[in-house]
Write an enzyme that holds these catalytic residues in place. Structure first.
Site, PDB file in Angstrom:
ATOM      1  N   GLY A 180       0.854  -1.249   0.063  1.00  0.00           N
ATOM      2  CA  GLY A 180       0.104  -0.152   0.091  1.00  0.00           C
ATOM      3  C   GLY A 180       0.734   1.322   0.054  1.00  0.00           C
ATOM      4  O   GLY A 180       2.089   1.477  -0.474  1.00  0.00           O
ATOM      5  N   HIS A 224       4.595   2.167  -7.876  1.00  0.00           N
ATOM      6  CA  HIS A 224       3.722   1.091  -7.990  1.00  0.00           C
ATOM      7  C   HIS A 224       2.823   1.129  -9.269  1.00  0.00           C
ATOM      8  O   HIS A 224       2.591  -0.099  -9.623  1.00  0.00           O
ATOM      9  CB  HIS A 224       2.639   1.038  -6.874  1.00  0.00           C
TER      10      HIS A 224
END
Length: 278
Positions: free
Chosen positions: A27, A33
């Site tokens: 996360g 990402h």
């Protein structure tokens, strides 16, 4: 986008998705990402991601409790990127009562990060193997910034005959060269300005190697000089063989991996650069 939280839900949702690309994350998603999400689309019918802050890869004095968890913002980013499936388990799902198995990867996990953070890569290998078994991807993408992690995962996949193609996406950087990381938010303004020394050091060593310098100690000294001009505290500076990560005395023309870990205040940053023949 379908959000699943249990093993059974995940396997049921995965079954009709065809060839699946997968990006496991903890996360606090950033552009690095999201670049992996984009890469995972290539050659696949669907993309899955996971968000799980894995407690078994944190040491007793590390930042598990304060690790950023902006879950709603993360889910919004994944949905905007067109991700079809998100595995969002609790610790109790991944490590149910009575869980008592860990994976030990061996020599490649004992160097560098493994030497400074005992048990870290056992935690990484264990959770990644569980994620692979639960999500059942065909292709999994990891970021080059965590270069040792990519080698550990590839070793595990090879040794345990896991049917997953592990691929590595390039490190994304801020405009001044600092590698994108979820932990960058911890940096004070002063530390953030100084942290660019990591990339300056890596770049200085790369330029020297490209100019013919082959002595690893000399290249390490170039990097150390950049860090020494700041308040950074070096955990390690490594120049190692590309695949095994064994330390080198002389860097061959074919190249090597330069990696380092440096602390600014309570924030620990890692970065690396691959030297490769042009």
């Amino acid at each position: 986008m379908k959000i699943v939280r249990t093993v059974a839900e995940t396997r049921a949702a995965r079954a009709p998705l065809g060839r699946l690309g997968f990006v496991p994350t903890m996360g606090a998603l950033h552009d690095g990402h999201m670049s992996l999400i984009g890469l995972a689309r290539d050659g696949c019918d669907a993309v899955a991601a996971s968000i799980f802050v894995n407690p078994t890869q944190f040491g007793p004095n590390e930042d598990l409790a304060r690790y950023p968890r902006p879950i709603e913002a993360d889910l919004a980013k994944l949905e905007a990127a067109g991700v079809e499936l998100v595995f969002l388990p609790t610790v109790e799902i991944v490590y149910p009562a009575g869980f008592d198995t860990r994976i030990e990867v061996g020599a490649i996990a004992e160097r560098l990060e493994g030497a400074v953070r005992p048990g870290h890569f056992s935690g990484v290998a264990t959770v990644v193997s569980k994620l692979f078994n639960i999500v059942q991807p065909d292709v999994a993408w990891f970021g080059q910034k965590d270069v040792q992690q990519t080698r550990v995962v590839r070793q595990m996949v090879r040794d345990l005959d896991m049917p997953v193609d592990v691929r590595v996406g390039p490190t994304l950087r801020e405009a001044d060269g600092l590698a994108m990381s979820s932990r960058n938010v911890y940096l004070s303004a002063t530390d953030r300005a100084q942290a660019v020394a990591l990339y300056r050091g890596l770049s200085a060593a790369e330029a020297a190697w490209a100019g013919g310098q082959r002595d690893a100690a000399a290249l390490r000294s170039l990097i150390a000089a950049q860090i020494a001009a700041t308040t950074g505290v070096v955990d390690y500076i490594s120049i190692a063989e590309t695949n095994t990560l064994e330390e080198l005395e002389l860097v061959p023309p074919a190249g090597a991996v330069i990696s380092l870990a440096v602390r600014y205040g309570a924030t620990r940053l890692i970065d690396n650069l691959v030297l490769s023949a042009r």
